[in-house]
Design a protein around this motif. Structure first.
Motif, mmCIF file in Angstrom:
data_model
loop_
_atom_site.group_PDB
_atom_site.id
_atom_site.type_symbol
_atom_site.label_atom_id
_atom_site.label_comp_id
_atom_site.label_asym_id
_atom_site.label_seq_id
_atom_site.Cartn_x
_atom_site.Cartn_y
_atom_site.Cartn_z
ATOM 1 N N HIS A 79 78.595 53.837 -0.416
ATOM 2 C CA HIS A 79 77.578 53.268 -1.304
ATOM 3 C C HIS A 79 77.647 53.975 -2.652
ATOM 4 C CE1 HIS A 79 74.975 56.333 1.034
ATOM 5 N NE2 HIS A 79 75.168 56.863 -0.134
ATOM 6 N N GLY B 43 73.636 48.757 9.475
ATOM 7 C CA GLY B 43 74.804 48.684 8.585
ATOM 8 C C GLY B 43 75.214 50.089 8.192
ATOM 9 N N ASN C 51 76.144 48.890 13.517
ATOM 10 C CA ASN C 51 77.125 48.262 12.640
ATOM 11 C C ASN C 51 77.848 47.159 13.408
ATOM 12 O OD1 ASN C 51 79.026 47.794 10.537
ATOM 13 N ND2 ASN C 51 78.992 49.954 9.990
ATOM 14 N N GLN D 192 84.376 51.500 12.307
ATOM 15 C CA GLN D 192 83.496 52.395 11.536
ATOM 16 C C GLN D 192 82.650 53.244 12.479
ATOM 17 O OE1 GLN D 192 81.232 50.385 8.351
ATOM 18 N NE2 GLN D 192 82.679 48.712 8.528
#
Ligand SMILES: C[S@@+](CC[C@H](N)C(=O)[O-])C[C@H]1O[C@@H](n2cnc3c(N)ncnc32)[C@H](O)[C@@H]1O
Length: 287
Positions: free
Chosen positions: A34, A78, A101, A106
């Motif tokens: 992010h 997420g 997620n 991931q």
């Protein structure tokens, strides 16, 4: 979930770079995926280490928005590589932390990276944001850090979070929110760049981006009170240059680096003009 994760092509770039042990990309995107938060833009030095610290800071801001304290059950939807769960795990005790997620690759990195602190529990689960596999009233706080634009529907997500949040619990999200006057232009941008954005970054339907007003209406319709609307655009601006440089360096064959860089520059320009704002919102579940 394979079909959905195939559409998040930018994660393939990160995962490949991590496997190749690319130090810079792993530092910059191997924990948080992010934007960074800088108290002052002059403090950004353009290095991957600095970006990582700034990305940590954004997670801290999100925890503050969600009013996270010790002894809570917190869900991070997420969750990427688990960077925000790691931040909470480092700062709080007696926590029950859950990351969700759609992408098992991931999640398996998150499981490796985040070991629960002595008094905490940490779990990573494969699930869709709009179909959460949890009981009603089971979390104190839910976070969604820079991912709500990927979810099948913001409305379904808010309803689903309301179901799993305890009465009085908090939801904190961050999102790129256009100002009202740009919304008519979003359709044109969608026509020009929508295909590229969707194939590279997954769902990102510009026409359906939410303005601040849209979020206020959604909160009212779904039974939340808006607690915080914090415009942090100026604190995130150095993210554009560093992500542009790193994505260009890490691009594999078949990734249109020029177009990607152009989209990044357009987003930076509209953000600097005050037309696209990076907002942190928090909401209280009313019942
Ligand atoms: C920009 S990344 C942010 C990752 C993480 N929140 C962070 O801040 O590091 C967007 C994340 O949303 C996840 N995602 C996309 N669609 C999702 C869905 N329908 N349900 C759950 N997660 C989803 C992606 O796999 C990715 O991890």
């Amino acid at each position: 979930m394979l079909e959905q994760t195939n559409r998040l092509r930018y994660f393939n770039i990160f995962l490949d770079s991590i496997e190749r042990q690319d130090r810079e990309v792993t530092e910059a995107f191997g924990h948080h995926v992010h934007w960074g938060y800088w108290d002052s833009n002059n403090l950004a030095d353009g290095s991957a280490e600095d970006f990582r610290r700034a990305a940590d800071q954004l997670s801290v801001k999100m925890c503050e928005a969600g009013r996270i304290t010790d002894q809570q059950r917190v869900l991070d939807v997420g969750c990427g590589f688990g960077g925000t769960i790691a931040t909470i795990n480092d700062r709080h005790e007696h926590m029950d932390l859950v990351g969700v997620n759609i992408d098992e690759r991931q999640l398996s990195r998150a499981r490796e990276l985040v070991q629960p602190a002595a008094t905490n529990k940490v779990e990573f689960i494969e699930a869709d944001a709009c179909k959460l596999p949890f009981e009603n009233n089971s979390f104190d706080v839910v976070l969604a850090v820079e991912c709500i634009f990927h979810f099948p529907s913001r409305e379904l997500f808010f309803k689903e979070v309301k179901r799993v949040l305890k009465p009085g619990g908090y939801l904190a999200i961050c999102d790129f929110t256009p100002v009202d006057m740009v919304m008519p232009w979003m359709g044109a941008l969608e026509l020009m760049f929508g295909g590229l954005l969707s194939s590279a970054y997954g769902q990102s339907n510009l026409r359906y981006n939410y303005t601040v007003d849209d979020y206020e209406k959604l909160a009212e319709q779904t039974g939340y009170r808006v607690l915080q609307e914090h415009d942090i655009t100026v604190n995130t601006l150095p993210s554009y240059l560093i992500t542009r440089q790193l994505m260009r360096k890490a691009s594999p064959p078949g990734w249109d680096a020029e177009l990607d860089s152009m989209v990044n520059q357009i987003m930076e320009w509209v953000s600097r003009q005050g037309l696209l704002r990076y907002m942190i919102f928090s909401f209280k579940n009313l019942h």
